[in-house]
Design a protein around this motif. Structure first.
Motif, PDB file in Angstrom:
ATOM      1  N   ASN A 422       0.845  -1.195   0.000  1.00  0.00           N
ATOM      2  CA  ASN A 422       0.000   0.000   0.000  1.00  0.00           C
ATOM      3  C   ASN A 422       0.881   1.245   0.000  1.00  0.00           C
ATOM      4  OD1 ASN A 422      -1.883   2.024   0.355  1.00  0.00           O
ATOM      5  ND2 ASN A 422      -2.969   1.006   2.023  1.00  0.00           N
ATOM      6  N   ASN A 538      -7.498  -1.277 -14.429  1.00  0.00           N
ATOM      7  CA  ASN A 538      -6.427  -1.191 -13.436  1.00  0.00           C
ATOM      8  C   ASN A 538      -5.747   0.178 -13.541  1.00  0.00           C
ATOM      9  OD1 ASN A 538      -6.385  -4.027 -12.353  1.00  0.00           O
ATOM     10  ND2 ASN A 538      -6.045  -4.455 -14.528  1.00  0.00           N
ATOM     11  N   THR A 542      -1.781   4.205  -8.016  1.00  0.00           N
ATOM     12  CA  THR A 542      -2.164   3.161  -7.066  1.00  0.00           C
ATOM     13  C   THR A 542      -2.584   3.668  -5.690  1.00  0.00           C
ATOM     14  OG1 THR A 542       0.174   2.902  -6.485  1.00  0.00           O
ATOM     15  CG2 THR A 542      -0.704   1.444  -8.187  1.00  0.00           C
ATOM     16  N   GLY A 588      -5.352   2.092  -1.006  1.00  0.00           N
ATOM     17  CA  GLY A 588      -4.381   2.010  -2.089  1.00  0.00           C
ATOM     18  C   GLY A 588      -3.746   0.642  -2.187  1.00  0.00           C
ATOM     19  N   THR A 589      -2.993   0.475  -3.252  1.00  0.00           N
ATOM     20  CA  THR A 589      -2.178  -0.728  -3.415  1.00  0.00           C
ATOM     21  C   THR A 589      -0.762  -0.249  -3.695  1.00  0.00           C
ATOM     22  OG1 THR A 589      -1.908  -2.795  -4.650  1.00  0.00           O
ATOM     23  CG2 THR A 589      -2.699  -0.888  -5.884  1.00  0.00           C
ATOM     24  N   SER A 590       0.102  -1.089  -4.215  1.00  0.00           N
ATOM     25  CA  SER A 590       1.474  -0.693  -4.513  1.00  0.00           C
ATOM     26  C   SER A 590       1.737  -0.825  -6.002  1.00  0.00           C
ATOM     27  CB  SER A 590       2.467  -1.564  -3.738  1.00  0.00           C
ATOM     28  OG  SER A 590       2.470  -2.886  -4.243  1.00  0.00           O
ATOM     29  N   GLN A 591       2.775  -0.159  -6.466  1.00  0.00           N
ATOM     30  CA  GLN A 591       3.143  -0.265  -7.876  1.00  0.00           C
ATOM     31  C   GLN A 591       3.529  -1.701  -8.231  1.00  0.00           C
ATOM     32  OE1 GLN A 591       3.422   1.956 -10.649  1.00  0.00           O
ATOM     33  NE2 GLN A 591       1.995   3.181  -9.435  1.00  0.00           N
ATOM     34  N   TRP A 594       0.349  -3.692  -8.554  1.00  0.00           N
ATOM     35  CA  TRP A 594      -0.345  -3.290  -9.781  1.00  0.00           C
ATOM     36  C   TRP A 594       0.321  -3.913 -11.005  1.00  0.00           C
ATOM     37  CZ3 TRP A 594       1.526  -0.591 -14.007  1.00  0.00           C
ATOM     38  CH2 TRP A 594       0.565  -0.155 -14.937  1.00  0.00           C
TER      39      TRP A 594
END
Length: 790
Positions: A422, A538, A542, A588-591, A594
């Motif tokens: 995240n 997507n 992110t 969020g997520t992370s690069q 993703w």
């Protein structure tokens, strides 16, 4: 949310303090000017060029230069590393030998004449089993080179191989390094080993004048332990500092008997918190070590650390000084060793020369009578800023720039915070910490206690007002030579408070055919379609809702904040809020996460979010994640209300305090930073700069560099030297320039505003409050912050 609330409370405390400082009817008095006196410390310098033996016509990708010893006659220096490989299409794999791309030399320098009297090629004596050099040392007139297999002794004057014997390394432990100390008439040798389980242990041998030896081993079965330092307590007594993974232990060594006794740790507690790296012993028995600002020593007798040398006490480039190794040191004489030049990426890294720097304490300071101006850089002063400081200090007859470190970013930002799944976590920590540090700087500037010149504070948005910073417009001359859109994009309500000297670009990298109607970016609706149709839902950005919203708000904050007033009641704010609510996930997520998702069914993503892209090589390297070709990929702006172009982030910026000792003198320093020599030097390291002529000049060198197989990693650094799969021509350079000309606005984040938005907007996103209610609270809080700044 608890962590955010706690941090915001800190910001509020800072804001209240800032309000008190801002609203004082009497202007704060400036701090008393510091005047350099004749007895202010100063060191004269002499640079000794050393021939390393490395081929001067070949570039290197990795190099290791280290000082290995000296005596009354010689300095001895080791140089090892890798030559750059040619482009793959020029390699004859039938005759290729990887050994041809390694080098290992020892240089011997006469201390009196400063001439390199001999270089020894250590690889000429290698057998097929010798792979690399472990260590090189010089003691008692003999050079010893150790590999995993052999130890070899050489005569420093003739270069003759004197002896070869098996190495003391074995299969269960790998030799790491050896340190030598001399206390009184006693010699101490410390050897640290690394075992197969990666744990360390050390041995200590004490040699007395009559030839007796006392040996001690520091080893624990369950943890690493090593000898950190050996200090003189007297001519016959030493303090042995031993470090484990969690603590330090202290032992007193009786040199006459060789007996070792554990000491009271409280007696040496002053060493527990000392930030000490690699040390060298001085002839006075004290240990000397490098700091962020110069050289200090550990004085066991006074139980304190003492500054011996500050980088501002000589006229050399302080960044290059920081990159050197400390060789010898005393109160009045210092020797440093390192690669002391402004070598750049595009011209190729050479290793045929290394420097010894002799610093001798002067009888009086040649800058006596000058007024000191303080310079602060939260990131640490880089090579070209350091060069500009040296030029200014040598040429200005009234002022002298000194670098300060009163404000440590680590006191405001917890760098241990982060979540690999995240990106929001680190981003919120950065915003919180930046806000606190920015407020601290603002308070000190308003109170006349801040620095005169501020480097790399362009994202400290709280400073961008006439109470803190001066408008640099008068010092930006010859605007035709610059990227004028970069200059204009850095303005805040017409003023240049933070001038970008070099920058990277931020936006969405994708195929040119995916452009919105503006041709340089995306409206919110256009970006939603890009995410839906091109990236299969997507989003390359992110962040979660609150951080995402603050990011986009920052790109167009001038729509909502102007002349010290905030207005969030218009349709634009509502449009932005609704977009984030409807299109962005709460968390969020992370690069990395993703990227794994979008490449599950496709070898390459269709679009990526680039937060920091700089340099011609950097741009084409990043584009290789989308295509193997040199064309068809561009950088668009982040989603916005009007399809604006890419953002740009300052890599190096300059600002001048309203409380500066002399604003015009600071302006002269700004002009040095803008000079073609400094700008070209920065650009030659694969970096975007303000000066277009410097960009094009560097571009011509980039063509030659990359087509010859130069490193393709971002900013030109890295061990990969296989070049691109396509040729770079002037067309590619001009194409990158055309993208730079579409950049719209500098990231001048007002982190205090970001904190408020991150705090308040989730109530709307999660359906807890109507937007009007959230706007009222957020607008009142933001306006209060703006009012406090005056």
């Amino acid at each position: 949310m608890n962590r955010i609330i706690k941090t915001v409370s800190v910001v509020v405390v800072f804001s209240m303090t800032l309000s008190i400082a801002s609203c004082d009817k009497k202007p704060a008095e400036k701090k008393a000017a510091k005047i350099i006196t004749e007895d202010s410390p100063w060191f004269d310098s002499e640079i000794i060029d050393v021939d390393t033996g490395v081929d001067k016509d070949r570039n290197v990708t990795d190099y290791n230069n280290s000082f290995v010893g000296s005596d009354d006659d010689y300095y001895v220096i080791y140089s090892g590393g890798n030559y750059a490989s040619p482009p793959e299409d020029e390699i004859d794999w039938n005759t290729y030998d990887w050994n041809d791309y390694f080098y290992n030399f020892v240089s011997i320098v006469d201390r009196n004449t400063h001439q390199t009297v001999r270089t020894i090629d250590l690889r000429k004596d290698f057998t097929a089993s010798d792979i690399h050099i472990d260590t090189v040392s010089y003691s008692d007139g003999i050079i010893t080179a150790k590999t995993q297999i052999k130890e070899r002794d050489y005569d420093p004057l003739t270069g003759e191989l004197l002896d070869t014997r098996p190495s003391n390394s074995n299969s269960s432990e790998e030799f790491s390094f050896t340190d030598f100390y001399k206390i009184g008439e006693y010699k101490i040798e410390v050897i640290t080993y690394q075992m197969e389980n990666l744990r360390n242990y050390s041995t200590l041998d004490c040699f007395s004048p009559d030839g007796k030896t006392a040996s001690h081993e520091f080893k624990k079965p369950d943890k690493s332990i090593y000898i950190y330092a050996v200090l003189s307590l007297s001519d016959t007594k030493a303090l042995v500092v031993v470090a484990t993974e969690t603590e330090k232990e202290y032992y007193e060594l009786d040199l006459t008997t060789g007996e070792l006794a554990k000491a009271n740790s409280k007696e040496y507690g002053w060493l527990d918190d000392a930030s000490i790296g690699e040390t060298i012993p001085g002839k006075d028995g004290m240990l000397y070590y490098g700091t962020g600002n110069g050289i200090a020593r550990m004085n066991a007798q006074t139980k304190s650390t003492e500054t011996v040398f500050d980088y501002s006490w000589c006229d050399l480039n302080r960044y290059l000084l920081e990159c050197t190794d400390l060789v010898e040191c005393s109160d009045d004489f210092i020797i440093l060793c390192g690669k002391f030049d402004l070598t750049n990426v595009y011209e190729g890294i050479k290793a045929d020369k290394i420097s010894l720097i002799e610093l001798t304490k002067a009888d009086k300071n040649p800058h006596a009578g000058k007024t000191v101006m303080e310079l602060y850089d939260p990131m640490g002063v880089d090579a070209y800023t350091s060069e500009a400081i040296s030029i200014f200090n040598r040429s200005n007859d009234k002022f002298f720039i000194e670098v300060i470190d009163r404000y440590q970013r680590g006191d405001f930002i917890d760098y241990s915070v982060g979540d690999e799944y995240n990106d929001d976590v680190w981003e919120m920590e950065r915003i919180d910490g930046t806000s606190a540090l920015s407020n601290k700087l603002a308070i000190d500037i308003i109170n006349g206690e801040g620095p005169d010149i501020l480097m790399n504070t362009s994202r400290y948005g709280q400073l961008n007002n006439p109470n803190c910073l001066v408008d640099l417009t008068p010092y930006v001359t010859d605007s035709g030579n610059y990227f004028t859109n970069i200059i204009e994009g850095s303005r805040v309500e017409g003023s240049i408070y933070q001038l970008p000297l070099s920058f990277d670009i931020e936006g969405i990298m994708t195929k040119t055919e995916n452009a919105g109607k503006s041709g340089i970016g995306f409206t919110l609706d256009e970006y939603a379609k890009l995410v839906d149709k091109v990236t299969n839902g997507n989003d390359p950005i992110t962040f979660g809702q609150s951080v995402y919203f603050a990011k986009l708000f920052n790109t167009m904050s001038d729509r909502f904040i102007s002349d010290g007033k905030v207005d969030l009641s218009g349709p634009e704010f509502k449009e932005l809020a609704e977009y984030v609510r409807d299109n962005v996930p709460e968390d969020g997520t992370s690069q990395n996460e993703w990227y794994q998702t979008v490449t599950t069914f496709s070898p390459l993503p269709k679009a990526v979010y680039e937060e920091y892209c700089t340099g011609i090589g950097g741009f084409y390297f990043e584009s290789t994640f989308l295509t193997s070709k040199s064309t068809g990929i561009t950088m668009f702006g982040l989603p916005s209300l009007d399809g604006m172009g890419p953002m740009f982030n300052s890599i190096c910026s300059v600002a001048v305090s309203t409380q500066a000792e002399d604003v015009d003198a600071c302006g002269e320093f700004v002009k040095i930073l803008l000079s073609e020599d400094i700008q070209t030097g920065i650009a030659m390291n694969d970096c975007f700069v303000l000066n277009r002529d410097a960009f094009q000049k560097a571009g011509r060198s980039a063509i030659e560099y990359y087509n010859a197989g130069g490193s393709i990693t971002n900013n030109g650094h890295g061990s990969a030297s296989i070049g691109f799969s396509f040729k770079i021509t002037q067309k590619e350079v001009d194409y990158v320039e055309s993208i730079l000309l579409t950049c719209s606005k500098m990231d001048i984040e007002d982190s205090a505003v970001s904190v408020i938005l991150i705090e308040e907007m989730p109530a709307y996103f999660l359906g807890q409050k109507k937007l009007d209610a959230v706007i009222k609270i957020a607008q009142n809080r933001i306006q209060k912050v703006l009012n406090e700044r005056g």
